[in-house]
Design a protein around this motif. Structure first.
Motif, PDB file in Angstrom:
ATOM      1  N   TRP A   1     -15.354   4.488 -12.629  1.00 13.58           N
ATOM      2  CA  TRP A   1     -15.091   4.629 -11.207  1.00 13.58           C
ATOM      3  C   TRP A   1     -14.227   5.849 -10.995  1.00 13.58           C
ATOM      4  CZ3 TRP A   1     -17.270   1.305  -7.790  1.00 13.58           C
ATOM      5  CH2 TRP A   1     -17.797   0.130  -8.294  1.00 13.58           C
TER       6      TRP A   1
ATOM      7  N   THR B   1       0.861  -1.190   0.000  1.00 12.04           N
ATOM      8  CA  THR B   1       0.000   0.000   0.000  1.00 12.04           C
ATOM      9  C   THR B   1       0.893   1.233   0.000  1.00 12.04           C
ATOM     10  OG1 THR B   1      -0.106   0.030   2.403  1.00 12.04           O
ATOM     11  CG2 THR B   1      -1.858  -1.175   1.247  1.00 12.04           C
TER      12      THR B   1
ATOM     13  N   PRO C   1     -11.232   7.424  -9.384  1.00 17.96           N
ATOM     14  CA  PRO C   1     -10.032   6.885  -8.729  1.00 17.96           C
ATOM     15  C   PRO C   1      -9.964   7.293  -7.260  1.00 17.96           C
ATOM     16  CG  PRO C   1      -9.489   7.941 -10.799  1.00 17.96           C
ATOM     17  CD  PRO C   1     -10.924   8.277 -10.503  1.00 17.96           C
ATOM     18  N   ARG C   2      -9.636   6.366  -6.423  1.00 19.84           N
ATOM     19  CA  ARG C   2      -9.501   6.600  -4.984  1.00 19.84           C
ATOM     20  C   ARG C   2      -8.363   5.730  -4.465  1.00 19.84           C
ATOM     21  NH1 ARG C   2     -13.818   9.643  -3.521  1.00 19.84           N
ATOM     22  NH2 ARG C   2     -15.740   9.214  -4.598  1.00 19.84           N
TER      23      ARG C   2
ATOM     24  N   GLN D   1     -10.796  -4.229  -9.204  1.00 18.14           N
ATOM     25  CA  GLN D   1     -10.781  -4.337 -10.654  1.00 18.14           C
ATOM     26  C   GLN D   1      -9.361  -4.080 -11.127  1.00 18.14           C
ATOM     27  OE1 GLN D   1     -12.628  -0.886 -12.678  1.00 18.14           O
ATOM     28  NE2 GLN D   1     -13.666  -0.591 -10.729  1.00 18.14           N
TER      29      GLN D   1
ATOM     30  N   ARG E   1      -6.761  -1.275 -18.038  1.00 17.79           N
ATOM     31  CA  ARG E   1      -7.817  -0.273 -18.139  1.00 17.79           C
ATOM     32  C   ARG E   1      -8.953  -0.905 -18.926  1.00 17.79           C
ATOM     33  NH1 ARG E   1      -6.973   3.450 -14.446  1.00 17.79           N
ATOM     34  NH2 ARG E   1      -4.914   4.344 -14.581  1.00 17.79           N
TER      35      ARG E   1
ATOM     36  N   HIS F   1      -7.196  -1.008 -10.541  1.00 19.03           N
ATOM     37  CA  HIS F   1      -6.819  -0.684  -9.173  1.00 19.03           C
ATOM     38  C   HIS F   1      -5.663  -1.543  -8.661  1.00 19.03           C
ATOM     39  CE1 HIS F   1     -11.218   0.780  -8.666  1.00 19.03           C
ATOM     40  NE2 HIS F   1     -10.496   1.587  -9.420  1.00 19.03           N
TER      41      HIS F   1
ATOM     42  N   ALA G   1      -0.888   0.574 -13.760  1.00 22.47           N
ATOM     43  CA  ALA G   1      -2.159  -0.135 -13.559  1.00 22.47           C
ATOM     44  C   ALA G   1      -2.142  -1.441 -14.341  1.00 22.47           C
ATOM     45  CB  ALA G   1      -3.327   0.732 -14.006  1.00 22.47           C
TER      46      ALA G   1
ATOM     47  N   THR H   1      -8.680   4.123  -1.413  1.00 22.56           N
ATOM     48  CA  THR H   1      -9.342   2.977  -0.806  1.00 22.56           C
ATOM     49  C   THR H   1     -10.707   2.847  -1.433  1.00 22.56           C
ATOM     50  OG1 THR H   1     -10.315   4.267   0.975  1.00 22.56           O
ATOM     51  CG2 THR H   1      -8.162   3.265   1.400  1.00 22.56           C
ATOM     52  N   HIS H   2     -11.124   1.628  -1.635  1.00 25.37           N
ATOM     53  CA  HIS H   2     -12.417   1.389  -2.235  1.00 25.37           C
ATOM     54  C   HIS H   2     -12.814  -0.048  -1.987  1.00 25.37           C
ATOM     55  CE1 HIS H   2      -9.616  -0.006  -5.291  1.00 25.37           C
ATOM     56  NE2 HIS H   2      -9.142   1.200  -5.322  1.00 25.37           N
TER      57      HIS H   2
END
Length: 135
Positions: free
Chosen positions: A112, A49, A114-115, A122, A72, A125, A69, A117-118
């Motif tokens: 979505w 993390t 982007p964050r 997928q 996509r 992420h 990533a 934490t979620h």
């Protein structure tokens, strides 16, 4: 932080915002409890993390994750559109079947914000560097 080239607003709401300043993400949150929960969740996560660089409420500074990533889904959504159009135009499958299954696929492909934490997992992420998960 010196010689900053750009400040990017990643996400902003009425109660929180995330900014990217070079390789640092600054999360500003009016609710310190949310930040505390996020830091604890990152500490317990079984995968890499972001490093917590510093915390000075209401700001949490996180290091950017290395890697890119895993994928996509934008291209997949465009391909889904083309394929469904082809199936309907060429009368290959009943339209209700194509429509029903397209709705299911669109649920997985919905955009979505982007964050850090979620609650969803997928490919966009998951960050990798070669065969190694980096975050």
């Amino acid at each position: 932080m010196t010689d900053v080239d750009e400040v990017q607003v990643v996400v902003a709401h009425h109660d929180c915002a995330t900014l990217r300043v070079d390789e640092v993400f600054l999360k500003i949150d009016a609710d310190q409890t949310r930040t505390d929960v996020e830091v604890e969740a990152m500490r317990r996560a079984p995968i890499p993390t972001p490093e917590v660089l510093w915390r000075k409420p209401p700001v949490l500074a996180l290091a950017a994750l290395p890697g890119t990533a895993l994928g996509r889904l934008d291209q997949t959504a465009s391909q889904l559109d083309r394929e469904c159009t082809w199936l309907l135009t060429n009368d290959v499958l009943p339209s209700d079947l194509v429509t029903r299954n397209r709705r299911l696929a669109e649920t997985a492909l919905r955009p979505w914000t982007p964050r850090f934490t979620h609650g969803d997992l997928q490919v966009a992420h998951v960050f990798v560097d070669g065969d190694e998960i980096t975050g």
